[in-house]
Enzyme design. Structure first.
Site, PDB file in Angstrom:
ATOM      1  N   ASN A 138      42.596  42.842  30.316  1.00 20.55           N
ATOM      2  CA  ASN A 138      43.368  42.665  31.549  1.00 20.55           C
ATOM      3  C   ASN A 138      42.506  42.598  32.808  1.00 20.55           C
ATOM      4  OD1 ASN A 138      45.287  44.739  29.715  1.00 20.55           O
ATOM      5  ND2 ASN A 138      46.173  42.804  30.402  1.00 20.55           N
ATOM      6  N   ILE A 140      42.060  42.752  38.457  1.00 22.38           N
ATOM      7  CA  ILE A 140      42.820  43.520  37.488  1.00 22.38           C
ATOM      8  C   ILE A 140      44.234  42.966  37.404  1.00 22.38           C
ATOM      9  CG2 ILE A 140      43.640  45.833  36.866  1.00 22.38           C
ATOM     10  CD1 ILE A 140      41.451  46.835  38.886  1.00 22.38           C
ATOM     11  N   CYS A 141      44.729  42.854  36.199  1.00 26.64           N
ATOM     12  CA  CYS A 141      46.130  42.474  36.039  1.00 26.64           C
ATOM     13  C   CYS A 141      46.908  43.711  35.663  1.00 26.64           C
ATOM     14  CB  CYS A 141      46.258  41.393  34.967  1.00 26.64           C
ATOM     15  SG  CYS A 141      47.966  40.954  34.623  1.00 26.64           S
ATOM     16  N   LEU A 142      47.513  44.301  36.638  1.00 26.10           N
ATOM     17  CA  LEU A 142      48.282  45.522  36.375  1.00 26.10           C
ATOM     18  C   LEU A 142      49.526  45.457  37.257  1.00 26.10           C
ATOM     19  CD1 LEU A 142      48.330  48.298  34.960  1.00 26.10           C
ATOM     20  CD2 LEU A 142      47.210  49.237  36.967  1.00 26.10           C
TER      21      LEU A 142
END
Lengths: 929, 183
Positions: B110, B117-119
């Site tokens: 991610n 960041i993919c959150l």
């Protein structure tokens, strides 16, 4: 020329002895015959007339120059001027002169020397050879001040005489001829009138000018003007009675008093100088120089004195002097020197006055610091400076000079903060007088303010001074070294103009009295409408910082307060509120209410207990509490009782020996609002503990199940100790009382035999003894506090240290006689030295008395875990850094600021290094992974 | 852990919108002061709680940029490694999320190679009740439990399940320690 040759010459016109005539009289040059003409004919052509004239002119020249030549005598006063008259002016001379001056013999322009030129030259030569040496004898060496006048006079006389000598032939022989001629011309030709008239005037003027040039050249110009200017200056000093402390005294000091005569004589001298051509520009320059200096000296001599009593400025008097004393003198002198009526313009006078004021002002500014210290006796001087400030550049000069003085004389480690604060207050007052709009004050006070901010004790002194009552404190408290500034305390008494806070006047569009800031104001300038010294002091810091400090000090005051009504504190708090605004002082108000409320609660609880006993709140033991849990948000609008955040903990008072009738009064404090308080815990004497429990129970009943948390160390109690030979009564702190009480209690367990040995040494006078570890154990009290209390009691003469760390009750006092007489007590009981030590210890103990409020050093210890977290977090994320940077970051990010310096930071880091959490190389520290 | 990385979105989202309406659009100065105040409180809390494995600290006095450190959780391929992150707080914080980037190169489904960041909670699921600490904890748990359904790094997502040994190798190969000298 000797007489003989004069006689000879009158019969046979011969060339002047001093001159060779260029063409012999006997053999006139006849010229050449042109080719083709008859040789030697009587009419030898046109040139013959010219040749004839040449001869004639030579003859006339010779006669005239011989006649006019000056006596070749070295200069000597007696003889000078006598020689000329003897020469007989014969017909031939007159003819020759006429011929040369106005007749055909006139020098042709640019080709032949004219007689006047020759005469000028003659004079020059004469002057150089005969008069100059005399002058040089006067001027060759430095002229001593005392002789200056004499030298000038002598020079002037010599020059006057030689001038006469030179002019006399010129005037009597040459000028009349010229004049006559011009008169003739006038009658015949009207057209030429002006030219001719001019011509002879011109000749006369030119001769004089050459003469004066000669004279002026003969004297070393610089030395001459220096001397002249000294003489003028000196005369001026005498005229105006200036006292000059140069140790040289005055020339002819005895004429000191005769002002008109002196004035006349100086004018006389100047006139003389003027007449021999030493006046004019050079003298004027010298005069200007002298007057300039005179003005300075006059100011120094007459006006440096400050009128400490009438407090009046002297500027007006100075103006008067310039107008009526200085400028008339200038006028008189200038009339002489400029040879023309000289009128002093009003603008000149104005200019001189300004100069005078400027000088006075600069001189005053140099001493400004002294004036400030002696404010307000120095009002006169300050008003003088105020006048001076109108001059261009004065403000810059003042602020530069003042900040220099301040940094040299005030802002150094040797000055106590109290002193600096007092001076600052004087500065405020004085500058307010100087310049009411405050720009200058702001500039001048900036270094002081910056410095004060840097001092640790500034806020404390300011606030304690504010809390001090000038009137009932005894004056001795306000020494320069004390912690209380009398000025601040006095200032607090003044009625306050309403302190409009933080209002941005510039945004108040409807303010019809708005004015722009003064143009020299700095960007952060704020107009203070009132002269409010307190305002300046309170703005030294951010308001928040100040209030924090105020809380600390007020808390301490309240806890110590003897006055059950807290009148003084209430009043002062009101005053501070007016100045700082209500909103920010809530905490302080709560603190005050706490203590007042506590009184009420005490009365009600104790009254309930013993209704018959008069409510005599004698032994008060105040003690604060802090919330033991941090469960509730202390102030939520929902909770109406927010002032008493859930857990309240008062502490109990103790009274000692007669356990029957003691009263316990508690101070119930809302811990949220109080500064951090001392939380040392220990066992209070059993009877007191019982009282505490009772009080607690009642309190819970009254206050709806609120809990109290006791802070035993903050109490105070009145105790009575019954010893074998005496009774000691004292009002002491609870921890001190607890320690002494512990001597009465039985030791909890069988004491270790080691301690017992202490007893064997004791004489029969001694009672119970305890060791420090025993006490620590019994009371669960901090070791330091135990020792502190023990020292206190030793000082009181109740205990003595029989062995290191072993203390015993002194049941009977050693007999003073025995103590004083050496060797009486051979038992080795060091009573004498004990007494001495005890006295010293008592003094030390008094200083050691910890205040109820936690000091910053103690806070460092308390907050250390937090700081360590910050430091570790910082080093983890921001990488390695030196302590200075750590300090900077801490100051920025720690809530409430980080009041310590780089030393503390370094200590903190070293500690972490020891624990292995942090590594350090040189001056850089980083996290150890 | 679950609750941190995937918080119940309902109430939080509500709260965020409400507050967004309240906040006045202008007056950046005062909002700046609010941000600073909030961040100061967060810092204080972070310092007081001292959760092991995570840490953060402001870079300078304006408090709007922080550096954080996460230790890789045990029993994951990241165990024993530590990662530096940068936090960049907008002046509208906490109404809008901070920009968070991995500064230490990291290999993770991610997280892309520039550290983005993919959150969800750093994007649309952000809520004002999150703070630095909760974000860091979420990221820490993300290291152990990647969301392989929407990878930024497809290869990593694939390897996570198929070849843990190769995954581990790649993680270690990509990781760089701080250049900073050990003291």
């Amino acid at each position: 020329m000797d007489h003989q040759s004069l006689v000879f010459a009158s019969v046979f016109p011969v060339p002047a002895l001093s001159h060779t005539t260029p063409t012999p009289i006997s053999t006139p040059e006849l010229g050449f015959t042109a080719p083709g003409q008859s040789f030697g004919g009587p009419f030898g052509g046109a040139s013959a007339g010219g040749q004839h004239r040449e001869v004639k002119r030579n003859l006339a020249w010779s006669t005239a120059t011989r006649f006019l030549s000056l006596p070749k005598l070295p200069y000597d006063e007696g003889h000078l001027g006598a020689g000329v008259v003897h020469i007989h002016k014969g017909k031939d001379v007159v003819d020759a002169l006429e011929y040369l001056l106005v007749g055909e013999g006139q020098g042709e322009e640019g080709k032949e020397e004219s007689l006047v030129d020759w005469y000028t030259n003659e004079v020059r030569i004469h002057f150089v050879s005969y008069v100059h040496p005399a002058l040089r004898s006067i001027w060759d060496n430095e002229i001593a001040c005392q002789n200056a006048w004499g030298a000038l006079e002598e020079t002037q006389q010599i020059l006057q005489q030689v001038q006469q000598l030179y002019l006399q032939p010129f005037n009597s022989h040459i000028l009349p001829i010229l004049e006559h001629e011009s008169a003739n011309t006038t009658s015949s030709t009207i057209r030429l009138d002006t030219t001719a008239e001019d011509q002879h005037m011109f000749a006369s003027w030119k001769f004089q000018r050459d003469l004066h040039g000669l004279f002026a050249h003969a004297l070393p110009p610089q030395r001459f003007s220096k001397t002249l200017s000294y003489v003028l200056y000196n005369a001026g000093c005498r005229l105006f009675r200036v006292y000059v402390d140069n140790g040289l005294g005055f020339v002819g000091g005895d004429v000191l008093d005769d002002v008109p005569k002196l004035r006349e004589s100086i004018l006389q001298l100047l006139r003389g100088l003027q007449s021999v051509g030493l006046g004019e520009e050079q003298a004027q320059k010298a005069f200007a120089h002298a007057m300039d200096k005179l003005m300075g000296s006059f100011i120094v001599s007459h006006y440096m004195k400050v009128d400490w009593f009438s407090r009046k400025p002297i500027i007006n008097h100075l103006r008067q002097w310039v107008k009526d004393g200085f400028s008339p003198l200038v006028r008189q002198v200038m009339e002489v020197l400029a040879d023309e009526p000289h009128s002093v313009q009003a603008s000149d006078v104005q200019q001189w006055q300004d100069m005078a004021i400027g000088r006075l002002g600069r001189a005053r500014v140099e001493n400004l610091f002294d004036f400030i210290i002696n404010w307000d006796k120095s009002l006169g001087a300050i008003l003088d400076i105020k006048e001076y400030l109108k001059m261009p550049g004065a403000k810059v000069n003042l602020s530069n000079s003042f900040s220099h003085q301040v940094s040299r004389r005030l802002l150094h480690a040797g000055a106590t903060t109290t002193f600096i604060l007092n001076v600052y207050i004087y500065v405020i007052r004085a500058f307010n007088e100087l310049e009411p709009n405050g720009v200058l004050l702001e500039r001048a006070a900036r270094p002081i303010r910056r410095y004060l901010k840097g001092r640790e004790d500034t806020a404390r002194i300011v606030i304690s001074s504010l809390l001090t009552d000038v009137e009932d404190e005894n004056a001795a408290k306000f020494g320069p070294t004390s912690e209380i500034s009398h000025e601040i305390a006095a200032e607090m008494q003044k009625p306050i103009a309403s302190f409009a806070q933080e209002q941005d006047d510039d945004l108040n569009w409807s303010d019809m009295n708005w004015q722009p800031h003064p143009m020299d104001a700095s960007p952060d300038y704020r107009k203070s409408k009132v002269e409010d010294v307190i305002w300046f002091l309170l703005t030294l810091y951010d308001r928040e910082d100040f209030i924090n400090e105020l809380k600390q000090i007020l808390g301490d005051y309240l806890l110590r307060g003897h006055d059950p009504e807290y009148e003084k504190e209430t009043r002062l708090l009101e005053l501070i509120k007016l100045r700082l605004g209500d909103d920010k002082l809530q905490a302080c108000e709560v603190m005050l209410r706490d203590v007042l409320e506590s009184n009420r609660i005490n009365a009600s609880i104790n009254g309930e207990k013993k209704p018959d006993e008069p409510a005599k709140p004698v032994p008060i033991t105040p003690s604060p509490h802090t919330p033991s849990t941090n469960q509730a948000q202390p102030r939520t609008p929902a909770a109406p009782q927010a002032r008493y955040p859930a857990p309240i903990t008062p502490i109990a008072a103790l009274t000692k020996k007669p356990p029957a009738d003691h009263t316990l009064n508690a101070q119930i404090l809302s811990s949220f609002f109080w500064p951090p308080l001392r939380e040392d815990n220990f066992h209070v004497p059993a009877p007191i503990a019982t009282l505490q429990r009772e009080y607690e129970a009642r309190f819970e009943r009254v206050k709806g199940m609120r809990k109290l948390r006791w802070l035993p160390s903050l109490g105070r109690t009145k105790i009575e100790l019954h010893l074998t030979d005496r009774t000691v009564e004292a009002e002491v702190q609870t921890w001190q009382a607890s320690v002494i009480y512990a001597f009465q209690q039985p030791l909890p367990s069988s004491p270790p035999p080691a301690n017992r040995r202490g007893h064997t040494l004791n004489s029969k006078d001694q009672g119970e003894s305890r060791t420090v570890p025993q006490l620590v154990e019994m009371l669960e009290m901090d070791d330091a506090l135990v020792r502190n209390a023990l020292v206190f009691w030793v000082g009181m003469g109740v205990l003595q240290e029989v062995q290191p760390d072993v203390y015993a009750v002194l049941e009977t006092l050693p007999k003073p006689s025995a103590a004083d007489i050496t060797a009486t007590d051979t038992a080795g009981n060091p009573t004498t030295s004990t007494a001495v030590v005890a006295a010293a210890a008592a003094a030390a103990a008094a200083e050691l008395q910890p205040s109820g409020v936690v000091s910053t050093t103690e806070q460092l210890a308390q907050n250390k875990p937090l700081y360590r977290q910050f430091v570790v977090g910082m080093l983890t994320n921001q990488g390695n850094m030196p302590p200075a940077r750590v300090l900077m970051m801490l100051k920025m990010v720690v809530p409430g600021g980080f009041p310590y310096g780089v030393e503390e930071v370094r200590a903190l880091l070293e500690e972490l290094v020891e624990e292995g959490k942090v590594g350090g190389v040189g001056d850089v520290f980083g996290v150890r992974k | 852990m679950d609750s941190l990385s995937n918080p119940p979105s309902m109430s939080n989202a509500d709260m965020a919108t409400t507050e967004a309406k309240i906040s006045p659009p202008s007056r950046s100065a005062s909002s700046n002061a609010n941000v600073t105040k909030r961040l100061q409180t967060e810092l204080m809390n972070l310092m007081m709680s001292s959760t092991p494995g995570i840490s953060a600290f402001p870079n300078d006095e304006n408090l709007l940029k922080w550096t954080a450190t996460i230790d890789g959780p045990a029993d994951t391929p990241y165990a024993g490694l530590s990662f530096k992150l940068s936090f960049d707080f907008p002046t509208t914080y906490p109404l809008t999320p901070p920009t968070v980037l991995f500064k230490t190169p990291i290999y993770h489904p991610n997280i892309d190679f520039s550290g983005r960041i993919c959150l969800d909670i750093l994007k649309d699921k952000w809520s004002a009740i999150y703070n630095v600490q909760s974000v860091l904890l979420s990221l820490q748990s993300l290291l152990g439990e990647p969301n392989n359904s929407s990878p930024l790094n497809g290869q990593a997502a694939e390897l996570w399940d198929s070849d843990p040994a190769e995954y581990q190798r790649l993680v270690l190969a990509r990781h760089r320690d701080d250049e900073e000298t050990e003291l």
